[in-house]
Enzyme design. Sequence first.
Site, PDB file in Angstrom:
ATOM      1  N   ARG A  80       0.852  -1.183   0.000  1.00 21.15           N
ATOM      2  CA  ARG A  80       0.000   0.000   0.000  1.00 21.15           C
ATOM      3  C   ARG A  80       0.892   1.239   0.000  1.00 21.15           C
ATOM      4  NH1 ARG A  80      -2.635   3.024   4.835  1.00 21.15           N
ATOM      5  NH2 ARG A  80      -3.973   4.462   3.711  1.00 21.15           N
ATOM      6  N   GLU A 170      -7.679   8.223   6.531  1.00 25.91           N
ATOM      7  CA  GLU A 170      -7.997   8.789   7.831  1.00 25.91           C
ATOM      8  C   GLU A 170      -8.584  10.202   7.806  1.00 25.91           C
ATOM      9  OE1 GLU A 170      -4.470   8.443  10.237  1.00 25.91           O
ATOM     10  OE2 GLU A 170      -4.658   6.274  10.377  1.00 25.91           O
ATOM     11  N   ASN A 310      -7.595   1.542   9.748  1.00 26.90           N
ATOM     12  CA  ASN A 310      -6.293   1.711  10.406  1.00 26.90           C
ATOM     13  C   ASN A 310      -6.506   1.644  11.908  1.00 26.90           C
ATOM     14  OD1 ASN A 310      -5.225   2.194   7.902  1.00 26.90           O
ATOM     15  ND2 ASN A 310      -4.693   4.345   8.287  1.00 26.90           N
ATOM     16  N   TYR A 312      -4.364   1.181  15.822  1.00 29.26           N
ATOM     17  CA  TYR A 312      -3.109   1.075  16.571  1.00 29.26           C
ATOM     18  C   TYR A 312      -3.292   0.692  18.030  1.00 29.26           C
ATOM     19  CZ  TYR A 312      -0.686   3.014  12.563  1.00 29.26           C
ATOM     20  OH  TYR A 312      -0.172   3.183  11.311  1.00 29.26           O
ATOM     21  N   GLU A 371      -3.614  -0.374   8.049  1.00 33.14           N
ATOM     22  CA  GLU A 371      -2.447  -0.009   8.858  1.00 33.14           C
ATOM     23  C   GLU A 371      -2.591  -0.611  10.245  1.00 33.14           C
ATOM     24  OE1 GLU A 371      -1.426   4.157   9.304  1.00 33.14           O
ATOM     25  OE2 GLU A 371      -1.788   4.546   7.181  1.00 33.14           O
TER      26      GLU A 371
HETATM   27  C1  GBH Z   1      -1.397   6.753  10.927  1.00 38.28           C
HETATM   28  O1  GBH Z   1      -2.245   7.530  11.721  1.00 38.28           O
HETATM   29  C2  GBH Z   1      -1.026   7.455   9.651  1.00 38.28           C
HETATM   30  O2  GBH Z   1      -1.875   7.048   8.602  1.00 38.28           O
HETATM   31  C3  GBH Z   1       0.411   7.245   9.258  1.00 38.28           C
HETATM   32  O3  GBH Z   1       0.738   8.139   8.235  1.00 38.28           O
HETATM   33  C4  GBH Z   1       1.296   7.401  10.472  1.00 38.28           C
HETATM   34  O4  GBH Z   1       2.652   7.389  10.164  1.00 38.28           O
HETATM   35  C5  GBH Z   1       0.951   6.285  11.413  1.00 38.28           C
HETATM   36  O5  GBH Z   1      -0.394   6.358  11.766  1.00 38.28           O
HETATM   37  C6  GBH Z   1       1.727   6.288  12.724  1.00 38.28           C
HETATM   38  O6  GBH Z   1       1.379   7.388  13.506  1.00 38.28           O
HETATM   39  O7  GBH Z   1      -1.169  13.063  19.537  1.00 38.28           O
HETATM   40  O8  GBH Z   1      -2.820  12.403  21.166  1.00 38.28           O
HETATM   41  O9  GBH Z   1      -3.462  13.838  19.351  1.00 38.28           O
HETATM   42  C7  GBH Z   1      -2.579   6.885  12.938  1.00 38.28           C
HETATM   43  C8  GBH Z   1      -3.677   7.552  13.709  1.00 38.28           C
HETATM   44  C9  GBH Z   1      -4.289   9.386  15.023  1.00 38.28           C
HETATM   45  C10 GBH Z   1      -2.358   8.192  15.608  1.00 38.28           C
HETATM   46  C11 GBH Z   1      -3.800  10.570  15.804  1.00 38.28           C
HETATM   47  C12 GBH Z   1      -1.847   9.365  16.403  1.00 38.28           C
HETATM   48  C13 GBH Z   1      -2.425  11.319  17.577  1.00 38.28           C
HETATM   49  C14 GBH Z   1      -3.041  11.353  18.903  1.00 38.28           C
HETATM   50  N1  GBH Z   1      -3.164   8.624  14.511  1.00 38.28           N
HETATM   51  N2  GBH Z   1      -2.949  10.145  16.877  1.00 38.28           N
HETATM   52  S1  GBH Z   1      -2.596  12.784  19.803  1.00 38.28           S
END
Ligand code: GBH
Length: 508
Positions: A80, A170, A310, A312, A371
């Site tokens: 991807r 996202e 996605n 995490y 992801e």
């Molecule tokens: C993804 O977002 C992205 O698609 C990718 O590009 C990125 O590299 C990867 O994750 C790793 O981060 O700081 O408390 O406000 C993941 C979703 C949502 C995770 C926002 C981080 C920040 C929370 N992201 N979140 S905060």
Amino acid sequence: RQMYHYGNFSQNFLWGVSSSAYQIEGAWREDGKGLSIWDKFTHTPGKISEHDTGDVACNSYNKMEDDIAALKKVKVSHYRFSISWPRILPDGTTKYINQAGLNYYKKLLDSLIAANIEPQVTLYHWDLPQALQDVGGWENETIIERFKEYADVLFENLGPKVKLWITFNEPFVITVLGHVQGAHAPGLNDRPDTLPYIVGHNIIKSHAEAWHVYNDKYRASQGGLVSITVNSDWAEPRNPYKQEDYEAARNVFYLGWWAHPIFNGDYSPLVKKSVLDQSLAGGLTKSRLPEFTPEEIKRINGTYDYFGLNHYCSVLAFPVDFGTTQHFEADSDRTWLETGSVWLRMTPFGLRRLLKFIKDEYRNPPIIITENGVSENGPVDLNDVHRKYYYEKYINQVLKAYLLDDVNIIGYTAWSLLDNLEWGVGYTERFGLFYVNRTDPDLPRTPKASVSFYSSIISCNGFPDPQAMSFFKSNLVISPQRKQKKKQAHFYLPHLVWVTLRPKLSRS
Ligand code: GBH
């Protein structure tokens, strides 16, 4: 929750890794590329840790062969990546199409296909042409037409080589980090009450128009799938026996804002009610959430061919009283306990729950996890045990969702192929399966231990039962060379099952 489950994914399960253009390509001013909002943002002092930029990034624009070699090493069935809009349309419009940009992606697609790796292409992973931001970006509804034209150019020129498309990566992050917190480009944070909803509205419509272009003009001849990728944490009630915590968890705005209009029709009743209640509490006469007309609801509903997710981590939810505050954060009960690394905690159980939730809420769509992954910072250690642990536990929960909860999960994609520009925190947080040595101007890619680990899960198409395997093995005639090879192999499961279990992707 803790138990390990043995078994395999479906025969033609997609196994991939993911990346995005701005995070890896570099070549920010090569071959006629226009500027993006991220070029401007990273060049604005104080926005990015260590003043990092994506000017060079991993130089994937000039190191295609290295990336393909890395992908082959992981033995993925799909890759991807995203397309840089200003590399194709330097000022964002079709007034001028940059052939060099198209050629780059054509070559990438050909190289992937030659390596028997199926491409999955994201149209928008956050790098909007700066020229479009100059006229209001996602806030200006003419963007819907611009996005539609951009999508049309890509489907026409690259579509014959692509079977899997993603319109947006996202929308939540584009909206909230870019237009509420200002932590991402374009860095706006002056209207947290209204701007996220205007931007979100235009993104959903843009997605739907791109899907319709494909459906009307290209589906019959190209036969691919087009969808959107939403991100969602799993919100677990802090105290599952407390009704308020349960409701707070249900009221986190991850999916209802985006998936509901696209998969079920219109914003979810919970999202509508929350924004309305908070708007009225602040003395407004109507909701700050825009409304779709009945025609728009119909046009947007059903614009998906699978569910891109996605994921995490999980978060703990409980109610917070925001009084009469007019702010996005006060509309969505999004407050949770944090531990360890800033936002990401290892919570594998949440992925299984989230997958089951999506199955039930959105009528059992096919799901591709686009992801999932984990980072490290600080000193380099190629023996990334934490990442092996993460992938093993999370993928095992995906398997449980598939086998025990009957979730229609058709693919899994690890984030990320390379250590790359982690947006606001620059190169300090590393999500890669491959380490990129940034002190060497050649930016060499070196596999971390998780590469062979993930690769063996792929080869086994899951987690075959060791008991069944020993039966299988004792009934197999193994040549002496094969035995020798097996001993040397560093896999946690016998490599020879690969032959029978590896899913074969057929291109037609
Ligand atoms: C993804 O977002 C992205 O698609 C990718 O590009 C990125 O590299 C990867 O994750 C790793 O981060 O700081 O408390 O406000 C993941 C979703 C949502 C995770 C926002 C981080 C920040 C929370 N992201 N979140 S905060």
